[in-house]
Scaffold this motif. Structure first.
Motif, PDB file in Angstrom:
ATOM      1  N   GLU A  26       1.011  -1.257   0.035  1.00 12.36           N
ATOM      2  CA  GLU A  26      -0.048  -0.110  -0.048  1.00 12.36           C
ATOM      3  C   GLU A  26       0.920   1.328  -0.078  1.00 12.36           C
ATOM      4  N   ILE A  27       0.861   1.964  -1.010  1.00 13.67           N
ATOM      5  CA  ILE A  27       1.362   3.306  -1.108  1.00 13.67           C
ATOM      6  C   ILE A  27       0.399   4.505  -0.852  1.00 13.67           C
ATOM      7  N   ARG A  28       0.834   5.359   0.072  1.00 17.94           N
ATOM      8  CA  ARG A  28      -0.018   6.431   0.449  1.00 17.94           C
ATOM      9  C   ARG A  28       0.843   7.902  -0.117  1.00 17.94           C
ATOM     10  N   GLN A  29       0.147   8.795   0.092  1.00 15.02           N
ATOM     11  CA  GLN A  29       0.724  10.180   0.058  1.00 15.02           C
ATOM     12  C   GLN A  29       0.465  11.250   0.745  1.00 15.02           C
ATOM     13  N   LEU A  30       1.395  12.171   1.117  1.00 12.23           N
ATOM     14  CA  LEU A  30       1.146  13.242   2.174  1.00 12.23           C
ATOM     15  C   LEU A  30       1.475  14.370   1.069  1.00 12.23           C
ATOM     16  N   ILE A  31       0.557  15.611   0.953  1.00 14.51           N
ATOM     17  CA  ILE A  31       0.770  16.429   0.180  1.00 14.51           C
ATOM     18  C   ILE A  31       1.361  17.762   0.992  1.00 14.51           C
ATOM     19  N   TYR A  32       2.370  18.516   0.542  1.00 15.46           N
ATOM     20  CA  TYR A  32       2.996  19.368   1.355  1.00 15.46           C
ATOM     21  C   TYR A  32       3.196  20.481   0.582  1.00 15.46           C
ATOM     22  N   GLY A  33       3.004  21.724   0.934  1.00 21.09           N
ATOM     23  CA  GLY A  33       3.411  22.842   0.227  1.00 21.09           C
ATOM     24  C   GLY A  33       2.244  23.690  -0.118  1.00 21.09           C
ATOM     25  N   LYS A  34       2.447  24.704  -0.931  1.00 21.63           N
ATOM     26  CA  LYS A  34       1.421  25.480  -1.572  1.00 21.63           C
ATOM     27  C   LYS A  34       1.679  26.092  -2.917  1.00 21.63           C
ATOM     28  N   SER A  35       0.581  26.164  -3.585  1.00 19.36           N
ATOM     29  CA  SER A  35       0.627  26.539  -5.087  1.00 19.36           C
ATOM     30  C   SER A  35       1.717  25.777  -6.085  1.00 19.36           C
ATOM     31  N   ARG A  36       2.725  26.474  -6.260  1.00 17.90           N
ATOM     32  CA  ARG A  36       3.640  25.804  -7.348  1.00 17.90           C
ATOM     33  C   ARG A  36       4.581  25.167  -6.493  1.00 17.90           C
ATOM     34  N   SER A  37       4.752  25.321  -5.482  1.00 17.49           N
ATOM     35  CA  SER A  37       5.751  24.356  -4.516  1.00 17.49           C
ATOM     36  C   SER A  37       5.111  23.414  -3.679  1.00 17.49           C
ATOM     37  N   LYS A  38       4.198  22.580  -4.354  1.00 22.93           N
ATOM     38  CA  LYS A  38       3.611  21.520  -3.797  1.00 22.93           C
ATOM     39  C   LYS A  38       4.391  20.098  -4.034  1.00 22.93           C
ATOM     40  N   TYR A  39       4.597  19.104  -2.840  1.00 26.16           N
ATOM     41  CA  TYR A  39       5.362  18.050  -3.211  1.00 26.16           C
ATOM     42  C   TYR A  39       4.542  16.917  -2.640  1.00 26.16           C
ATOM     43  N   ARG A  40       4.713  15.829  -2.995  1.00 27.65           N
ATOM     44  CA  ARG A  40       3.919  14.631  -2.675  1.00 27.65           C
ATOM     45  C   ARG A  40       4.986  13.534  -1.914  1.00 27.65           C
ATOM     46  N   ILE A  41       4.830  13.482  -0.722  1.00 32.80           N
ATOM     47  CA  ILE A  41       5.651  12.521   0.059  1.00 32.80           C
ATOM     48  C   ILE A  41       5.026  11.150  -0.203  1.00 32.80           C
ATOM     49  N   LEU A  42       5.655  10.309  -0.940  1.00 35.23           N
ATOM     50  CA  LEU A  42       4.961   8.859  -0.862  1.00 35.23           C
ATOM     51  C   LEU A  42       5.562   7.925   0.106  1.00 35.23           C
TER      52      LEU A  42
END
Length: 74
Positions: A26-42
């Motif tokens: 199972e792979i989950r993601q946490l979204i971090y950041g705002k606007s153009r600086s968003k990252y997905r932490i898998l």
């Protein structure tokens, strides 16, 4: 790092990642950041341990199985 540390508490609060269908774990993601600086932490969890697999800019396409080295494959 503080955002990643929040995964210690309730990592299952995060949505399944698009990559979840490609891998056996199972792979989950946490979204971090705002606007153009968003990252997905898998990440994945095993028992009570969270393993961060990849940090990707949100504009990058989802990982596919062939993009992961065999030694890193889940």
């Amino acid at each position: 790092m503080d955002t990643i540390a929040t995964l210690q508490e309730k990592p299952r609060r995060c949505a399944l990642a698009p990559e979840n269908d490609v891998f056996t774990e199972e792979i989950r993601q946490l979204i971090y950041g705002k606007s153009r600086s968003k990252y997905r932490i898998l990440f994945t969890t095993r028992e009570n341990t969270v393993f961060v697999l990849h940090v990707r800019h949100s504009s990058q396409a989802p990982l596919m199985g062939e993009q992961v080295d065999e030694e890193d494959e889940l």
